[in-house]
Design an enzyme around this catalytic site. Structure first.
Site, mmCIF file in Angstrom:
data_model
loop_
_atom_site.group_PDB
_atom_site.id
_atom_site.type_symbol
_atom_site.label_atom_id
_atom_site.label_comp_id
_atom_site.label_asym_id
_atom_site.label_seq_id
_atom_site.Cartn_x
_atom_site.Cartn_y
_atom_site.Cartn_z
ATOM 1 N N ASN A 42 0.835 -1.196 0.000
ATOM 2 C CA ASN A 42 0.000 0.000 0.000
ATOM 3 C C ASN A 42 0.873 1.251 0.000
ATOM 4 O OD1 ASN A 42 0.588 -0.877 2.677
ATOM 5 N ND2 ASN A 42 -1.041 0.417 3.514
ATOM 6 N N GLU A 44 0.193 5.180 0.709
ATOM 7 C CA GLU A 44 -0.762 6.209 1.133
ATOM 8 C C GLU A 44 -0.337 7.579 0.614
ATOM 9 O OE1 GLU A 44 -2.292 4.023 5.215
ATOM 10 O OE2 GLU A 44 -1.092 5.826 5.381
ATOM 11 N N CYS A 53 -3.917 0.675 -2.850
ATOM 12 C CA CYS A 53 -3.880 -0.564 -2.075
ATOM 13 C C CYS A 53 -2.754 -1.464 -2.580
ATOM 14 C CB CYS A 53 -5.195 -1.312 -2.206
ATOM 15 S SG CYS A 53 -6.619 -0.446 -1.517
ATOM 16 N N GLU A 55 -2.934 -4.618 -3.289
ATOM 17 C CA GLU A 55 -3.414 -5.469 -4.387
ATOM 18 C C GLU A 55 -3.320 -4.732 -5.711
ATOM 19 O OE1 GLU A 55 -4.844 -4.636 -1.540
ATOM 20 O OE2 GLU A 55 -6.427 -6.037 -0.968
HETATM 21 ZN ZN LIG Z 1 -8.143 -2.092 -2.085
#
Ligand SMILES: [Zn+2]
Length: 132
Positions: A42, A44, A53, A55
């Site tokens: 991730n 941010e 994210c 993924e």
């Molecule tokens: Zn996500």
């Protein structure tokens, strides 16, 4: 070592690179495609909606390397049952199918396995677009 074990090791290592200064919730992800593993963490942003994210990062790495099919994906975080957010489930659906395996791991390697259809029983898909 099984692919699930390799996915766990790869996601766990990538998780250490997560940029999560706001939530402090680091996540790692690893995708299996054509016997290759692609990872993401991730990332941010101070403008929270701009963050990505884990993924999403792993899927982008797969696509950037020519991959188009998610065979399995594993997500790891410091919690006992992390599952992809709705946005990421839709991204997994784009390159997977109802039976695509989605593994959820904690830091100790305890893994729960779901099929994509268990987590996202109804997804928006290309058939809907063609009917428009
Ligand atoms: Zn996500």
């Amino acid at each position: 070592m099984s692919y699930k074990d390799k996915l766990f090791a790869s996601a766990l290592e990538c998780r250490l690179k997560a940029y999560a200064p706001y939530s402090k919730f680091a996540v790692g992800a690893a995708v299996l495609c054509n016997r290759e593993i692609y990872v993401g963490c991730n990332v941010e942003n101070v403008s929270y909606p701009c963050g990505n994210c884990a993924e999403s990062g792993a899927i982008s790495a797969m696509v950037a390397n020519g991959g188009r099919k998610i065979e399995e994906i594993l997500i790891v975080a410091d919690t006992d049952n992390i599952v992809p957010c709705g946005n990421c489930l839709q991204k997994i659906a784009e390159f997977g199918n109802a039976e695509t395996l989605v593994h959820s791991a904690d830091l100790s390697g305890n893994i729960r396995t779901y099929t994509l259809s268990q987590l996202l029983p109804h997804n928006f898909n290309a058939k809907e677009v063609k009917n428009a």
